[in-house]
Design an enzyme around this catalytic site. Structure first.
Site, mmCIF file in Angstrom:
data_model
loop_
_atom_site.group_PDB
_atom_site.id
_atom_site.type_symbol
_atom_site.label_atom_id
_atom_site.label_comp_id
_atom_site.label_asym_id
_atom_site.label_seq_id
_atom_site.Cartn_x
_atom_site.Cartn_y
_atom_site.Cartn_z
ATOM 1 N N CYS A 157 4.451 4.862 2.413
ATOM 2 C CA CYS A 157 5.825 4.403 2.584
ATOM 3 C C CYS A 157 6.748 4.855 1.459
ATOM 4 O O CYS A 157 7.965 4.735 1.568
ATOM 5 C CB CYS A 157 5.854 2.879 2.683
ATOM 6 S SG CYS A 157 4.761 2.245 3.968
ATOM 7 N N HIS A 193 12.574 -2.772 -1.538
ATOM 8 C CA HIS A 193 11.593 -2.353 -0.536
ATOM 9 C C HIS A 193 11.623 -3.360 0.610
ATOM 10 O O HIS A 193 11.640 -2.964 1.769
ATOM 11 C CB HIS A 193 10.207 -2.269 -1.171
ATOM 12 C CG HIS A 193 9.183 -1.646 -0.288
ATOM 13 N ND1 HIS A 193 9.377 -0.423 0.328
ATOM 14 C CD2 HIS A 193 7.947 -2.063 0.093
ATOM 15 C CE1 HIS A 193 8.313 -0.123 1.051
ATOM 16 N NE2 HIS A 193 7.426 -1.104 0.921
ATOM 17 N N GLU A 220 7.639 -8.521 -4.845
ATOM 18 C CA GLU A 220 8.765 -7.701 -5.329
ATOM 19 C C GLU A 220 9.768 -8.578 -6.065
ATOM 20 O O GLU A 220 10.300 -8.185 -7.112
ATOM 21 C CB GLU A 220 9.442 -6.968 -4.171
ATOM 22 C CG GLU A 220 10.547 -6.023 -4.652
ATOM 23 C CD GLU A 220 11.163 -5.180 -3.548
ATOM 24 O OE1 GLU A 220 11.911 -4.239 -3.866
ATOM 25 O OE2 GLU A 220 10.907 -5.473 -2.352
ATOM 26 N N LYS A 269 16.100 -2.790 5.432
ATOM 27 C CA LYS A 269 15.060 -2.835 6.458
ATOM 28 C C LYS A 269 15.267 -4.006 7.402
ATOM 29 O O LYS A 269 14.680 -4.032 8.489
ATOM 30 C CB LYS A 269 13.677 -2.923 5.809
ATOM 31 C CG LYS A 269 13.212 -1.643 5.129
ATOM 32 C CD LYS A 269 11.778 -1.802 4.625
ATOM 33 C CE LYS A 269 11.316 -0.572 3.858
ATOM 34 N NZ LYS A 269 11.990 -0.440 2.551
ATOM 35 N N HIS A 315 11.160 -0.559 9.152
ATOM 36 C CA HIS A 315 10.517 0.234 8.097
ATOM 37 C C HIS A 315 10.230 1.632 8.637
ATOM 38 O O HIS A 315 9.340 1.821 9.470
ATOM 39 C CB HIS A 315 9.233 -0.460 7.655
ATOM 40 C CG HIS A 315 8.634 0.109 6.410
ATOM 41 N ND1 HIS A 315 9.075 1.278 5.821
ATOM 42 C CD2 HIS A 315 7.603 -0.319 5.628
ATOM 43 C CE1 HIS A 315 8.364 1.531 4.752
ATOM 44 N NE2 HIS A 315 7.456 0.578 4.607
ATOM 45 N N PHE A 350 1.161 2.197 0.629
ATOM 46 C CA PHE A 350 -0.282 1.987 0.669
ATOM 47 C C PHE A 350 -0.947 2.879 -0.387
ATOM 48 O O PHE A 350 -0.511 3.993 -0.655
ATOM 49 C CB PHE A 350 -0.839 2.351 2.047
ATOM 50 C CG PHE A 350 -0.648 1.282 3.095
ATOM 51 C CD1 PHE A 350 0.146 0.175 2.867
ATOM 52 C CD2 PHE A 350 -1.276 1.398 4.325
ATOM 53 C CE1 PHE A 350 0.313 -0.799 3.838
ATOM 54 C CE2 PHE A 350 -1.119 0.433 5.303
ATOM 55 C CZ PHE A 350 -0.322 -0.667 5.056
#
Length: 413
Positions: free
Chosen positions: A163, A303, A314, A335, A340, A399
């Protein structure tokens, strides 16, 4: 000595629109681009909603033959690059073609093509596989086709950091210019992974929201009722130039890309660690790279995936790094409107951060009705906010424990 790098062109396709202008206007208006999946029959899936590109006509950018041969992630990159180059009013000539490079990230590459060609193999044997299958699948072919289209003969690469791919690509492109290996870079991220395998795979991980009855309200970053992210698709491409190169040709400068930070959690395949120390370090590195202090940052495009752990950790990372200033920061997750876009996220959200600086408008976090436990920052809930922005960060985490952060600021030549 590190050279200064500026943003001179923007191009995007997102679930909010097929241009930067349309995507930005809808983001500022708090509109959602999430709806029922139309790219395949999702009736058997737990998640049946996504942030899809809508009404995109690739024939505006490529030939019919190219549409048949290229995966959508390549078509998106070509379209966004065309927009960015036009916006920058830049034509690559022989004088600087070898000093112009391309880095475009993609987390997955041509997954739809891979699925289709594997089906052809199973049903008809190897003779049914297209000779254009492999070039349509390879993740680096978005960068390859962009470089061919515009005659960019300098450094070429493809960031594949899940991502964070788009952000990694822009960060690497920034360093390529800053340390003298190029004067111009076309860079960003692209993804077209609203496919049966991706939706099914993320669904099996229980990573996706299952709020199918309310698609536009399903992505709920930092909200108490968040239950997973919404998969999306899209692309964001920016033109970066060395400052004096841009000034000499009279380019319009949107902002300066002043810092980049990248770290690893070294913790888990998919989950961030409690407190997200790695994210805090990546933000700190970006701030240090820019020669700024934490209190100089006005806005963070988070994010903010709408997953229980990411949003909490976060938030904790921001609070641990910024201390008291965390309560003065504006933090929002676009988002909540786009979903996403995986590898395309970093490119599109970098553009949103740049537009926030340019226009002095912070896009909101929609669907934030009841902030979740410990999610107590200023997330600019529901409604955009007008405020002058001198420095903005764009956070992306992927990831494998990848944390990548870009820092933009107003450019004072």
């Amino acid at each position: 000595m590190k050279r200064r790098v500026v943003v001179t062109g923007l191009g995007a396709l997102t679930p909010l629109g097929n241009s930067v202008h349309e995507s930005w206007e809808n983001a500022v208006a708090g509109k959602s681009g999430i709806g029922p999946i139309t790219k395949f029959d999702s009736s058997a899936y737990k998640t049946r909603i996504a942030g899809e590109i809508k009404n995109f006509d690739p024939l505006q950018y490529v030939s019919k033959q190219e549409v048949r041969r290229y995966d959508d992630f390549i078509l998106y990159a070509l379209a966004a690059a065309e927009m960015a180059m036009a916006d920058a009013k830049l034509t690559i000539t022989s004088e600087f073609s070898e000093r112009t490079g391309v880095i475009v990230g993609s987390a997955i590459g041509g997954l739809a093509t891979l699925e289709d060609e594997f089906k052809s193999l199973l049903e008809g044997g190897p003779r049914k596989i297209s000779p254009f299958a492999v070039p349509a699948i390879l993740a680096n072919l978005a960068a390859g086709h962009v470089s061919i289209r515009f005659g960019a003969k300098g450094p070429i690469n493809c960031a594949v950091t899940a991502c964070a791919s788009g952000t990694s690509a822009i960060g690497d492109a920034y360093k390529t210019i800053a340390y003298g290996d190029a004067d111009v870079m076309l860079t960003g991220g692209t993804e077209a992974a609203v496919t049966p395998l991706a939706v099914g795979g993320f669904g099996s991980m229980r990573a996706l929201s299952v709020k199918n009855d309310e698609p536009q309200r399903a992505s709920r970053p930092f909200d108490r009722d968040r239950d997973g992210f919404i998969i999306g698709e899209g692309c964001g491409i920016v033109v970066l130039e060395e400052l004096s190169f841009a000034l000499n040709r009279g380019a319009h400068i949107y902002a300066e890309l002043a810092g980049y930070g990248c770290t690893s959690d070294a913790y888990h395949m998919a989950a961030p660690p409690p407190g997200h120390e790695g994210a805090a370090r990546s933000m700190k590195l970006a701030i240090q790279d820019a020669g700024l202090k934490p209190e100089d940052i006005d806005y963070i495009n988070a994010h903010g995936t709408s997953t229980p752990l990411n949003d909490l950790y976060e938030t904790q990372a921001i609070k641990s790094l910024f201390g008291e200033h965390a309560q003065k920061l504006m933090v929002s997750s676009t988002k909540s409107m786009t979903g996403h876009m995986l590898g395309g996220t970093g490119g599109a959200e970098a553009i949103f951060a740049v537009k926030a600086i340019q226009e002095g408008i912070i896009p909101p976090t929609v669907n934030l009705d009841h902030p979740g436990e410990e999610c107590d920052l200023d997330y600019v809930p529901k409604v955009a906010r007008q405020k002058a922005i001198n420095a903005a960060m764009s956070n992306t985490f992927g990831f494998g424990g990848v944390n990548a952060v870009l820092l933009f600021k107003k450019c004072i030549p």
